[in-house]
Write a protein that holds these residues in place. Sequence first.
Motif, PDB file in Angstrom:
ATOM      1  N   TYR A  16      41.143  41.519  52.697  1.00 49.17           N
ATOM      2  CA  TYR A  16      40.351  40.254  52.100  1.00 49.17           C
ATOM      3  C   TYR A  16      39.702  40.115  50.610  1.00 49.17           C
ATOM      4  O   TYR A  16      39.036  39.144  50.327  1.00 49.17           O
ATOM      5  CB  TYR A  16      39.400  40.012  53.155  1.00 49.17           C
ATOM      6  N   VAL A  17      39.283  41.182  50.175  1.00 48.42           N
ATOM      7  CA  VAL A  17      38.395  41.142  49.098  1.00 48.42           C
ATOM      8  C   VAL A  17      39.231  41.354  47.719  1.00 48.42           C
ATOM      9  O   VAL A  17      40.163  41.818  47.546  1.00 48.42           O
ATOM     10  CB  VAL A  17      37.585  42.667  49.313  1.00 48.42           C
ATOM     11  N   ASP A  18      38.873  40.701  46.445  1.00 46.19           N
ATOM     12  CA  ASP A  18      39.433  40.411  45.501  1.00 46.19           C
ATOM     13  C   ASP A  18      39.499  41.587  44.475  1.00 46.19           C
ATOM     14  O   ASP A  18      40.315  41.834  43.621  1.00 46.19           O
ATOM     15  CB  ASP A  18      39.119  39.090  44.862  1.00 46.19           C
ATOM     16  N   ASP A  19      38.421  42.303  44.292  1.00 48.57           N
ATOM     17  CA  ASP A  19      38.076  43.426  43.773  1.00 48.57           C
ATOM     18  C   ASP A  19      36.812  44.222  43.991  1.00 48.57           C
ATOM     19  O   ASP A  19      35.889  43.806  44.434  1.00 48.57           O
ATOM     20  CB  ASP A  19      37.885  42.897  42.032  1.00 48.57           C
ATOM     21  N   VAL A  20      36.754  45.567  43.440  1.00 44.93           N
ATOM     22  CA  VAL A  20      35.667  46.280  43.709  1.00 44.93           C
ATOM     23  C   VAL A  20      35.169  46.802  42.253  1.00 44.93           C
ATOM     24  O   VAL A  20      36.202  47.571  41.802  1.00 44.93           O
ATOM     25  CB  VAL A  20      35.824  47.361  44.892  1.00 44.93           C
ATOM     26  N   ILE A  21      34.320  46.876  41.782  1.00 44.96           N
ATOM     27  CA  ILE A  21      33.797  46.950  40.507  1.00 44.96           C
ATOM     28  C   ILE A  21      32.776  48.022  40.362  1.00 44.96           C
ATOM     29  O   ILE A  21      31.993  48.067  41.424  1.00 44.96           O
ATOM     30  CB  ILE A  21      33.785  45.771  39.479  1.00 44.96           C
ATOM     31  N   THR A  22      32.675  48.559  39.168  1.00 47.10           N
ATOM     32  CA  THR A  22      31.381  49.455  39.171  1.00 47.10           C
ATOM     33  C   THR A  22      30.516  49.046  37.850  1.00 47.10           C
ATOM     34  O   THR A  22      30.950  48.406  37.010  1.00 47.10           O
ATOM     35  CB  THR A  22      32.022  50.959  38.851  1.00 47.10           C
ATOM     36  N   VAL A  23      29.168  49.192  38.116  1.00 45.94           N
ATOM     37  CA  VAL A  23      28.187  49.135  37.030  1.00 45.94           C
ATOM     38  C   VAL A  23      27.223  50.785  36.823  1.00 45.94           C
ATOM     39  O   VAL A  23      27.551  51.515  37.855  1.00 45.94           O
ATOM     40  CB  VAL A  23      27.206  48.215  37.422  1.00 45.94           C
ATOM     41  N   SER A  24      26.725  50.621  35.648  1.00 49.78           N
ATOM     42  CA  SER A  24      26.126  51.833  35.445  1.00 49.78           C
ATOM     43  C   SER A  24      24.907  52.009  36.106  1.00 49.78           C
ATOM     44  O   SER A  24      24.279  50.909  36.599  1.00 49.78           O
ATOM     45  CB  SER A  24      25.871  52.144  34.083  1.00 49.78           C
TER      46      SER A  24
END
Length: 414
Positions: free
Chosen positions: A253-261
Amino acid sequence: MTVVEKPALTRAAVVEAAARIAPHVRRTPTERSPALSQLAGREVYLKLENLQRTGAFKIRGALNALTRLDAATRAAGVVTASAGNHGQGVAFAAQLVGAPATVVLPQGVPLAKLTAIQRSGAETVLADGGYDEAHAVAIELARERGRTYVHAFDDDDVIAGQGTVALEFLEDADELDTLVVPVGGGGLIAGIALAASERRPRLRIIGVQSESASAFAESFRAGRVVERAAATIADGISVRRPAERTLAIVKKYVDDVITVSDQAIARAIVVLLERTKMLAEGAGAAGIAAVLEANGRVGGQRVGVVVSGGNIDPNLLGKALQQGLASAGRYLAFRTWLDDRPGMLHELTGILSEERINILHVGIHRVGPYAGIGRVGLDVIVDTRDRAHADAVLALIRGKGFPAEELLDTSPSS
Protein backbone atom coordinates in the motif's frame (compact mmCIF):
# COMPACT_ATOMS: atom_id res chain seq x y z
CA MET A 1 -2.63 -31.61 11.65
CA THR A 2 -4.52 -28.86 9.85
CA VAL A 3 -3.02 -25.37 9.93
CA VAL A 4 -5.64 -22.63 9.82
CA GLU A 5 -4.29 -19.41 8.36
CA LYS A 6 -5.22 -16.23 10.17
CA PRO A 7 -7.22 -13.93 7.90
CA ALA A 8 -5.30 -10.98 6.47
CA LEU A 9 -5.62 -7.74 8.36
CA THR A 10 -7.99 -5.26 6.70
CA ARG A 11 -9.39 -1.79 7.16
CA ALA A 12 -12.35 -3.32 9.01
CA ALA A 13 -10.03 -4.25 11.89
CA VAL A 14 -8.92 -0.62 12.15
CA VAL A 15 -12.54 0.58 12.25
CA GLU A 16 -13.31 -1.95 15.00
CA ALA A 17 -10.24 -0.84 16.94
CA ALA A 18 -11.36 2.79 16.74
CA ALA A 19 -14.68 1.97 18.40
CA ARG A 20 -12.94 -0.15 21.04
CA ILE A 21 -10.39 2.43 22.17
CA ALA A 22 -12.40 5.64 21.64
CA PRO A 23 -13.51 5.99 25.29
CA HIS A 24 -9.91 5.91 26.52
CA VAL A 25 -7.79 7.85 24.02
CA ARG A 26 -7.81 11.46 22.97
CA ARG A 27 -9.02 12.37 19.50
CA THR A 28 -5.99 14.54 18.85
CA PRO A 29 -6.24 17.77 16.84
CA THR A 30 -5.65 18.03 13.13
CA GLU A 31 -4.32 21.47 12.24
CA ARG A 32 -3.31 23.23 9.08
CA SER A 33 0.00 24.94 9.73
CA PRO A 34 0.32 28.30 7.92
CA ALA A 35 3.99 28.58 8.92
CA LEU A 36 4.98 25.13 7.66
CA SER A 37 2.82 25.55 4.56
CA GLN A 38 4.74 28.70 3.72
CA LEU A 39 8.11 27.03 4.31
CA ALA A 40 7.18 23.92 2.30
CA GLY A 41 5.41 25.72 -0.56
CA ARG A 42 2.31 23.52 -0.22
CA GLU A 43 -0.54 22.95 2.21
CA VAL A 44 0.73 21.15 5.33
CA TYR A 45 -1.60 19.60 7.90
CA LEU A 46 -0.45 18.10 11.19
CA LYS A 47 -1.96 15.23 13.15
CA LEU A 48 -0.79 16.09 16.65
CA GLU A 49 -0.25 12.78 18.39
CA ASN A 50 2.31 14.54 20.59
CA LEU A 51 -0.82 15.77 22.42
CA GLN A 52 -2.14 12.22 22.90
CA ARG A 53 -2.49 10.69 26.37
CA THR A 54 0.98 9.33 27.28
CA GLY A 55 2.42 11.80 24.73
CA ALA A 56 2.44 9.52 21.68
CA PHE A 57 0.25 7.46 19.34
CA LYS A 58 1.49 4.17 20.81
CA ILE A 59 -1.29 4.06 23.39
CA ARG A 60 -3.72 3.27 20.55
CA GLY A 61 -2.19 -0.06 19.55
CA ALA A 62 -1.37 -1.10 23.10
CA LEU A 63 -4.90 -0.41 24.29
CA ASN A 64 -6.48 -2.27 21.38
CA ALA A 65 -4.27 -5.30 22.04
CA LEU A 66 -4.87 -5.45 25.79
CA THR A 67 -8.61 -4.88 25.66
CA ARG A 68 -8.88 -7.91 23.35
CA LEU A 69 -7.28 -10.25 25.91
CA ASP A 70 -9.62 -12.46 27.92
CA ALA A 71 -9.87 -12.09 31.70
CA ALA A 72 -7.54 -15.01 32.53
CA THR A 73 -4.83 -13.80 30.14
CA ARG A 74 -5.05 -10.27 31.55
CA ALA A 75 -4.76 -11.61 35.10
CA ALA A 76 -1.59 -13.51 34.18
CA GLY A 77 -0.03 -10.25 32.99
CA VAL A 78 1.78 -8.87 29.97
CA VAL A 79 5.38 -8.17 28.99
CA THR A 80 6.68 -5.89 26.30
CA ALA A 81 9.88 -4.36 24.98
CA SER A 82 9.97 -0.73 24.03
CA ALA A 83 12.16 2.25 23.19
CA GLY A 84 9.80 4.15 25.51
CA ASN A 85 6.51 5.19 23.95
CA HIS A 86 5.06 1.70 23.40
CA GLY A 87 6.04 0.88 26.97
CA GLN A 88 4.06 3.88 28.21
CA GLY A 89 1.10 2.77 26.14
CA VAL A 90 1.22 -0.78 27.50
CA ALA A 91 1.67 0.47 31.07
CA PHE A 92 -1.34 2.78 30.72
CA ALA A 93 -3.50 0.09 29.10
CA ALA A 94 -2.48 -2.52 31.67
CA GLN A 95 -3.42 -0.18 34.50
CA LEU A 96 -6.78 0.44 32.80
CA VAL A 97 -7.65 -3.27 32.40
CA GLY A 98 -6.07 -4.38 35.68
CA ALA A 99 -3.22 -6.45 34.22
CA PRO A 100 0.27 -6.71 35.74
CA ALA A 101 2.82 -5.33 33.25
CA THR A 102 6.56 -5.55 32.78
CA VAL A 103 8.31 -3.27 30.30
CA VAL A 104 11.87 -4.02 29.13
CA LEU A 105 13.74 -0.97 27.87
CA PRO A 106 17.22 -0.27 26.48
CA GLN A 107 19.73 1.07 29.02
CA GLY A 108 19.86 4.41 27.22
CA VAL A 109 16.11 5.04 27.27
CA PRO A 110 15.31 8.73 27.85
CA LEU A 111 14.70 9.31 31.55
CA ALA A 112 11.37 11.04 30.88
CA LYS A 113 10.00 7.90 29.22
CA LEU A 114 11.35 5.59 31.94
CA THR A 115 9.84 7.57 34.80
CA ALA A 116 6.49 7.91 33.00
CA ILE A 117 6.26 4.11 32.70
CA GLN A 118 7.15 3.67 36.33
CA ARG A 119 4.49 6.19 37.37
CA SER A 120 1.90 4.02 35.64
CA GLY A 121 2.74 1.18 38.00
CA ALA A 122 4.49 -1.13 35.54
CA GLU A 123 7.68 -2.99 36.43
CA THR A 124 10.65 -1.77 34.37
CA VAL A 125 13.69 -3.82 33.38
CA LEU A 126 16.70 -2.26 31.64
CA ALA A 127 18.58 -4.33 29.06
CA ASP A 128 22.00 -3.74 27.55
CA GLY A 129 21.96 -2.56 23.94
CA GLY A 130 19.06 -1.13 21.98
CA TYR A 131 15.46 -2.07 21.27
CA ASP A 132 16.31 -5.42 19.68
CA GLU A 133 18.25 -6.58 22.75
CA ALA A 134 15.38 -5.42 24.97
CA HIS A 135 13.00 -7.44 22.80
CA ALA A 136 15.05 -10.62 23.29
CA VAL A 137 15.07 -10.14 27.08
CA ALA A 138 11.32 -9.45 27.12
CA ILE A 139 10.51 -12.61 25.14
CA GLU A 140 12.44 -14.70 27.66
CA LEU A 141 10.75 -12.98 30.61
CA ALA A 142 7.32 -13.63 29.13
CA ARG A 143 8.17 -17.30 28.68
CA GLU A 144 9.53 -17.66 32.19
CA ARG A 145 6.54 -15.95 33.82
CA GLY A 146 3.81 -17.37 31.61
CA ARG A 147 2.72 -13.94 30.44
CA THR A 148 1.52 -12.62 27.09
CA TYR A 149 4.09 -10.74 25.04
CA VAL A 150 2.73 -7.56 23.40
CA HIS A 151 4.97 -6.72 20.47
CA ALA A 152 5.55 -3.06 19.67
CA PHE A 153 4.75 -3.51 15.95
CA ASP A 154 4.65 -7.19 14.91
CA ASP A 155 1.07 -7.74 16.11
CA ASP A 156 -2.23 -7.42 14.23
CA ASP A 157 -4.11 -5.82 17.14
CA VAL A 158 -1.33 -3.27 17.67
CA ILE A 159 -1.23 -2.43 13.95
CA ALA A 160 -5.01 -2.00 13.83
CA GLY A 161 -4.92 0.29 16.84
CA GLN A 162 -2.21 2.49 15.33
CA GLY A 163 -4.22 2.79 12.12
CA THR A 164 -6.94 4.70 13.97
CA VAL A 165 -4.69 7.76 13.62
CA ALA A 166 -5.48 7.82 9.90
CA LEU A 167 -9.23 7.37 10.35
CA GLU A 168 -9.31 10.59 12.39
CA PHE A 169 -6.82 12.43 10.19
CA LEU A 170 -8.70 11.76 6.96
CA GLU A 171 -12.05 12.55 8.53
CA ASP A 172 -10.71 15.93 9.65
CA ALA A 173 -8.79 16.73 6.44
CA ASP A 174 -10.36 14.75 3.61
CA GLU A 175 -8.70 16.89 0.94
CA LEU A 176 -5.21 15.46 1.62
CA ASP A 177 -3.37 13.88 -1.30
CA THR A 178 -0.28 12.68 0.61
CA LEU A 179 0.38 11.28 4.08
CA VAL A 180 3.86 11.36 5.62
CA VAL A 181 4.48 8.90 8.45
CA PRO A 182 7.54 8.22 10.66
CA VAL A 183 8.71 4.60 10.49
CA GLY A 184 10.58 2.39 12.94
CA GLY A 185 9.32 -1.17 12.94
CA GLY A 186 6.39 -0.23 10.72
CA GLY A 187 3.35 -0.68 12.97
CA LEU A 188 2.09 2.89 12.52
CA ILE A 189 2.55 3.12 8.77
CA ALA A 190 1.09 -0.36 8.25
CA GLY A 191 -2.02 0.55 10.22
CA ILE A 192 -2.34 3.90 8.44
CA ALA A 193 -1.93 2.20 5.06
CA LEU A 194 -4.74 -0.22 5.89
CA ALA A 195 -6.99 2.58 7.14
CA ALA A 196 -6.48 4.52 3.90
CA SER A 197 -6.54 1.49 1.59
CA GLU A 198 -10.12 1.98 0.38
CA ARG A 199 -9.95 5.75 -0.05
CA ARG A 200 -10.66 7.17 -3.49
CA PRO A 201 -8.95 9.02 -4.96
CA ARG A 202 -5.98 7.07 -3.69
CA LEU A 203 -3.58 8.71 -1.22
CA ARG A 204 0.16 8.70 -1.64
CA ILE A 205 1.75 7.39 1.54
CA ILE A 206 5.41 8.13 2.31
CA GLY A 207 7.32 6.62 5.22
CA VAL A 208 10.27 8.45 6.80
CA GLN A 209 13.23 7.06 8.72
CA SER A 210 16.47 8.48 10.02
CA GLU A 211 19.33 7.60 7.71
CA SER A 212 21.10 6.43 10.90
CA ALA A 213 18.41 3.77 11.47
CA SER A 214 17.33 2.85 7.95
CA ALA A 215 16.44 -0.86 8.17
CA PHE A 216 12.83 -0.40 7.02
CA ALA A 217 13.73 1.86 4.10
CA GLU A 218 16.34 -0.62 2.92
CA SER A 219 13.96 -3.55 3.45
CA PHE A 220 11.35 -1.72 1.36
CA ARG A 221 13.83 -1.25 -1.48
CA ALA A 222 15.10 -4.83 -1.24
CA GLY A 223 11.63 -6.34 -1.05
CA ARG A 224 12.65 -8.42 1.97
CA VAL A 225 13.53 -7.83 5.62
CA VAL A 226 17.12 -6.67 6.14
CA GLU A 227 18.87 -5.71 9.35
CA ARG A 228 20.91 -2.55 9.81
CA ALA A 229 22.58 -0.68 12.67
CA ALA A 230 20.41 1.85 14.48
CA ALA A 231 21.76 4.87 16.37
CA THR A 232 19.74 8.05 15.96
CA ILE A 233 18.43 11.11 17.75
CA ALA A 234 14.98 9.72 16.90
CA ASP A 235 14.99 6.94 19.51
CA GLY A 236 11.31 6.15 18.92
CA ILE A 237 12.07 4.85 15.40
CA SER A 238 15.46 3.31 16.18
CA VAL A 239 14.82 -0.30 15.11
CA ARG A 240 17.44 -2.60 13.59
CA ARG A 241 15.02 -5.04 11.97
CA PRO A 242 11.40 -4.57 10.85
CA ALA A 243 8.79 -7.34 10.84
CA GLU A 244 7.73 -9.47 7.88
CA ARG A 245 4.14 -8.63 8.81
CA THR A 246 4.51 -4.85 8.62
CA LEU A 247 6.77 -4.95 5.56
CA ALA A 248 4.22 -7.01 3.63
CA ILE A 249 1.48 -4.44 4.28
CA VAL A 250 3.76 -1.52 3.44
CA LYS A 251 4.93 -3.13 0.19
CA LYS A 252 1.28 -3.47 -0.85
CA TYR A 253 0.00 0.00 0.00
CA VAL A 254 2.88 2.46 0.56
CA ASP A 255 4.53 4.47 -2.22
CA ASP A 256 7.98 4.99 -0.75
CA VAL A 257 10.04 4.91 2.44
CA ILE A 258 12.73 7.59 2.48
CA THR A 259 15.41 8.70 4.92
CA VAL A 260 16.48 12.05 6.37
CA SER A 261 19.55 12.96 8.38
CA ASP A 262 19.59 13.42 12.13
CA GLN A 263 20.62 17.02 11.45
CA ALA A 264 17.45 17.53 9.41
CA ILE A 265 15.39 16.02 12.23
CA ALA A 266 17.05 18.36 14.74
CA ARG A 267 16.26 21.33 12.49
CA ALA A 268 12.65 20.17 12.27
CA ILE A 269 12.39 20.07 16.08
CA VAL A 270 13.59 23.69 16.13
CA VAL A 271 11.16 24.74 13.37
CA LEU A 272 8.21 23.12 15.14
CA LEU A 273 9.08 24.89 18.39
CA GLU A 274 9.70 28.27 16.81
CA ARG A 275 7.03 28.38 14.14
CA THR A 276 4.18 26.28 15.60
CA LYS A 277 4.98 26.30 19.37
CA MET A 278 4.80 22.48 19.31
CA LEU A 279 7.28 20.14 20.98
CA ALA A 280 8.05 16.93 19.11
CA GLU A 281 10.54 14.20 19.85
CA GLY A 282 12.92 13.12 17.10
CA ALA A 283 10.56 10.47 15.68
CA GLY A 284 7.70 12.96 15.77
CA ALA A 285 9.70 15.53 13.79
CA ALA A 286 10.98 13.11 11.13
CA GLY A 287 8.00 13.66 8.84
CA ILE A 288 8.39 17.44 9.06
CA ALA A 289 12.07 17.06 8.17
CA ALA A 290 11.10 15.11 5.06
CA VAL A 291 8.51 17.65 3.93
CA LEU A 292 10.89 20.57 4.40
CA GLU A 293 14.16 19.05 3.23
CA ALA A 294 13.66 15.87 1.17
CA ASN A 295 14.19 17.63 -2.19
CA GLY A 296 10.82 16.80 -3.69
CA ARG A 297 10.79 13.12 -2.71
CA VAL A 298 7.62 13.60 -0.66
CA GLY A 299 5.60 15.37 -3.37
CA GLY A 300 1.95 16.30 -3.03
CA GLN A 301 0.17 19.64 -2.70
CA ARG A 302 -1.97 18.91 0.37
CA VAL A 303 0.28 16.97 2.68
CA GLY A 304 -0.64 15.46 6.03
CA VAL A 305 2.16 14.77 8.50
CA VAL A 306 1.81 12.60 11.59
CA VAL A 307 3.63 14.22 14.53
CA SER A 308 3.84 10.88 16.29
CA GLY A 309 5.01 11.91 19.76
CA GLY A 310 6.46 14.56 22.04
CA ASN A 311 8.23 12.55 24.73
CA ILE A 312 11.71 13.95 24.46
CA ASP A 313 14.10 13.91 27.38
CA PRO A 314 15.09 17.47 28.44
CA ASN A 315 18.79 16.65 28.12
CA LEU A 316 18.31 15.27 24.62
CA LEU A 317 16.11 18.25 23.77
CA GLY A 318 18.96 20.59 24.67
CA LYS A 319 21.35 18.69 22.41
CA ALA A 320 18.80 18.54 19.61
CA LEU A 321 18.16 22.26 19.81
CA GLN A 322 21.88 22.97 19.82
CA GLN A 323 22.46 20.77 16.76
CA GLY A 324 19.36 22.07 15.02
CA LEU A 325 20.29 25.71 15.56
CA ALA A 326 23.86 25.13 14.46
CA SER A 327 22.92 23.20 11.33
CA ALA A 328 20.37 25.92 10.43
CA GLY A 329 23.15 28.52 10.70
CA ARG A 330 21.61 30.13 13.77
CA TYR A 331 24.97 30.30 15.45
CA LEU A 332 28.52 29.93 14.21
CA ALA A 333 31.35 28.16 16.03
CA PHE A 334 34.81 28.82 14.62
CA ARG A 335 38.46 28.55 15.57
CA THR A 336 41.05 31.20 14.80
CA TRP A 337 44.65 31.97 15.79
CA LEU A 338 46.02 35.23 17.16
CA ASP A 339 49.51 36.62 17.58
CA ASP A 340 50.29 36.38 21.28
CA ARG A 341 50.48 40.10 21.97
CA PRO A 342 48.27 42.65 23.73
CA GLY A 343 45.25 43.96 21.83
CA MET A 344 44.74 41.11 19.37
CA LEU A 345 41.65 39.71 21.09
CA HIS A 346 40.25 43.23 21.35
CA GLU A 347 40.84 43.71 17.61
CA LEU A 348 38.87 40.54 16.75
CA THR A 349 35.98 41.31 19.08
CA GLY A 350 35.93 44.88 17.75
CA ILE A 351 35.38 43.57 14.20
CA LEU A 352 32.44 41.51 15.42
CA SER A 353 31.07 44.35 17.54
CA GLU A 354 31.10 46.78 14.61
CA GLU A 355 28.83 44.39 12.71
CA ARG A 356 26.59 44.03 15.79
CA ILE A 357 27.38 40.32 16.08
CA ASN A 358 26.70 38.93 19.53
CA ILE A 359 29.49 36.79 21.03
CA LEU A 360 28.22 33.80 23.02
CA HIS A 361 31.50 32.15 24.00
CA VAL A 362 35.25 32.65 23.77
CA GLY A 363 37.74 29.91 24.70
CA ILE A 364 41.50 30.55 24.69
CA HIS A 365 44.12 27.81 24.07
CA ARG A 366 47.57 28.83 25.31
CA VAL A 367 48.86 25.25 25.54
CA GLY A 368 48.16 22.09 23.60
CA PRO A 369 47.76 21.33 19.89
CA TYR A 370 45.90 24.55 19.08
CA ALA A 371 48.66 26.87 20.31
CA GLY A 372 52.17 27.51 19.08
CA ILE A 373 55.19 29.67 19.76
CA GLY A 374 53.93 33.24 19.65
CA ARG A 375 50.41 32.09 18.70
CA VAL A 376 47.21 31.55 20.68
CA GLY A 377 44.26 29.40 19.60
CA LEU A 378 40.80 30.90 20.05
CA ASP A 379 37.41 29.15 19.89
CA VAL A 380 34.49 31.53 19.35
CA ILE A 381 30.73 31.05 19.15
CA VAL A 382 28.55 33.88 17.83
CA ASP A 383 24.86 34.43 17.05
CA THR A 384 23.94 34.41 13.36
CA ARG A 385 20.64 34.84 11.54
CA ASP A 386 20.93 31.94 9.09
CA ARG A 387 23.42 29.94 7.05
CA ALA A 388 24.11 32.81 4.64
CA HIS A 389 24.84 35.15 7.55
CA ALA A 390 27.18 32.56 9.12
CA ASP A 391 29.09 32.29 5.83
CA ALA A 392 29.30 36.10 5.66
CA VAL A 393 30.72 36.30 9.20
CA LEU A 394 33.40 33.74 8.33
CA ALA A 395 34.27 35.71 5.19
CA LEU A 396 34.45 38.95 7.22
CA ILE A 397 36.89 37.47 9.75
CA ARG A 398 39.10 35.97 7.05
CA GLY A 399 38.97 39.21 5.09
CA LYS A 400 40.36 41.06 8.12
CA GLY A 401 43.39 38.77 8.17
CA PHE A 402 42.32 36.20 10.78
CA PRO A 403 42.54 32.56 9.67
CA ALA A 404 39.27 30.86 10.65
CA GLU A 405 37.87 27.35 10.38
CA GLU A 406 34.34 26.30 11.27
CA LEU A 407 34.17 23.89 14.17
CA LEU A 408 30.85 22.22 13.24
CA ASP A 409 29.79 20.90 9.87
CA THR A 410 26.53 22.81 9.67
CA SER A 411 25.79 22.59 5.98
CA PRO A 412 22.32 21.22 5.19
CA SER A 413 22.27 17.57 4.16
CA SER A 414 21.02 16.57 0.73
